[in-house]
Design an enzyme around this catalytic site. Structure first.
Site, PDB file in Angstrom:
ATOM      1  N   ASP A  23       1.647   0.506   0.319  1.00 13.52           N
ATOM      2  CA  ASP A  23       1.543  -0.902  -0.058  1.00 13.52           C
ATOM      3  C   ASP A  23       2.355  -1.111  -1.330  1.00 13.52           C
ATOM      4  O   ASP A  23       2.059  -0.528  -2.377  1.00 13.52           O
ATOM      5  CB  ASP A  23       0.072  -1.261  -0.288  1.00 13.52           C
ATOM      6  N   ASP A 121       5.781  -5.910   2.922  1.00 11.42           N
ATOM      7  CA  ASP A 121       5.460  -5.043   1.789  1.00 11.42           C
ATOM      8  C   ASP A 121       4.444  -3.947   2.080  1.00 11.42           C
ATOM      9  O   ASP A 121       3.966  -3.291   1.144  1.00 11.42           O
ATOM     10  CB  ASP A 121       4.968  -5.893   0.610  1.00 11.42           C
ATOM     11  N   GLU A 122       4.097  -3.710   3.346  1.00 10.24           N
ATOM     12  CA  GLU A 122       3.162  -2.621   3.629  1.00 10.24           C
ATOM     13  C   GLU A 122       3.354  -2.103   5.048  1.00 10.24           C
ATOM     14  O   GLU A 122       3.820  -2.813   5.932  1.00 10.24           O
ATOM     15  CB  GLU A 122       1.713  -3.052   3.417  1.00 10.24           C
TER      16      GLU A 122
END
Length: 380
Positions: A23, A121-122
């Site tokens: 993350d 983003d993850e």
């Protein structure tokens, strides 16, 4: 509800896999700070400045300096300004962030091809078997953190465990730049101490319903029978029964094709009021939802297309934290985009909504437990 007289069969737990959840730390804000070092140690909010847009706008993300003042994603930009008046507002650059996201995934591919992105983003990574033949997922996670920093200039947090559910929770324990490992031996104690609202997948309403019954942590959840949880929450209840026992056997889904489902409408006469635009967005969201249901897919990214009377066209997008296909969710994101970027004074000749980063809707047949129909006990 009558479940018959068969005994309940306990779910089996697969503890052989090695899963990493990566993350990125305040991703969009961190990209802007990386590109402009003068922003370091200042409160940065990724949103259109409400002072220039009549108070409109929604926070996409905020760095940790801004979060200290209570600013968080999805908050009204005006509320964020009230909480943190000294913050620096930066308009989001989603296409640029997507480019950076691809650079990060290229780092992941050095270690495994079993990558399941959740958003820009993850992502989940299955490193049970990996390209560098390293037996330790913890060491791989550390190497990934180093590589992301050295090659992209950004920090990330990581969670390591034997399934996706635990890895996802673990990545949020130590932020920013942290690494948390939950082993099979540690999982039960960890989950017992976890507050109900921290269970990934437990929404606000479910958490509130459990807390109203004085179920506030994992230990108290563990004491509930499978029958009670299914009666109260259906399949979600059975999933809770599994999760509190550290069970999540869903694989990392690496073969997701990038597709899109979209609808657009041209207007004559042009749209000249906010109310007309919002009404049109509702209709488009409903149309996109029908197409998603027909094709049995859902997605993570909503894109709004706006064409003005002078034919100038702009597109903006927002990401979901998980896959969605609901009409209302699609509408809300599209409305946020309009409120952030739309200019009704220019008159609108066309609107379009597209949901992308799609994947099939997997309707798993969860085997629900069966009990004696006379069982009335809430506890095991």
């Amino acid at each position: 509800m009558d479940y018959g007289i068969l005994k309940f069969k306990e779910p089996q737990n697969n503890i052989q896999r090695k899963i990493i959840h990566v993350d990125m730390d305040a991703f969009y804000a961190s990209v802007e700070i990386r590109d402009n070092p003068a922003l370091k140690n200042k409160a940065v909010i990724i949103a259109h400045d409400p002072r220039t847009r009549g108070g409109r706008g929604v926070v996409t993300t905020a760095n940790y300096e801004a979060r200290k003042f209570g600013v968080h994603s999805a908050m009204s930009a005006q509320v964020a300004l009230d909480k943190c008046p000294h913050a620096i507002f930066i308009s989001p650059r989603m296409s640029y962030y997507a480019e950076i996201s691809q650079q990060i995934r290229n780092v992941f591919r050095k270690y495994t091809d079993l990558i399941e992105p959740l958003s820009l983003d993850e992502a989940y990574l299955d490193v049970t078997e990996n390209k560098i033949n390293l037996n330790s997922a913890t060491l791989i996670a550390r190497e990934i953190q180093k590589d992301v920093w050295n090659e992209v200039g950004l920090t990330c947090s990581a969670g390591v465990s034997y399934n996706k559910f635990l890895a996802k929770i673990a990545s949020d324990i130590k932020k920013p730049g942290g690494l948390t490992v939950i082993t099979p031996d540690d999982a039960q104690d960890f989950l017992w101490e976890l507050p109900i609202h921290k269970f990934y997948g437990v929404g606000q309403k479910t958490a509130e319903k459990l807390e109203q019954q004085e179920i506030t942590n994992g230990r108290e959840l563990y004491e509930l029978s499978a029958k009670f949880l299914v009666d109260e929450f259906g399949k979600m209840g059975y999933r809770l029964y599994q999760r509190i026992r550290g069970i999540d056997n869903t694989p990392v889904a690496a073969n997701r094709e990038r597709k899109s489902v979209g609808k657009e409408s041209t207007f004559g006469p042009f749209l000249v009021s906010e109310e007309q635009v919002i009404g049109a967005l509702r209709e488009l969201a409903a149309s996109v939802h029908r197409s998603l249901e027909k094709n049995k897919v859902h997605g993570r990214i909503v894109t709004l297309k706006i064409r003005y009377a002078d034919f100038e066209t702009t597109t903006r997008q927002k990401s979901f934290s998980s896959f969605v296909g609901g009409e209302q969710d699609i509408f809300w994101k599209a409305q946020e985009l309009w409120l952030e970027h739309g200019e009704i004074e220019r008159e609108v000749r066309l609107l379009g909504i597209t949901l992308s980063h799609l994947a099939p809707q997997h309707y798993t047949n969860i085997e629900l437990p069966l009990w004696n129909k006379d069982e009335n006990e809430r506890k095991k």
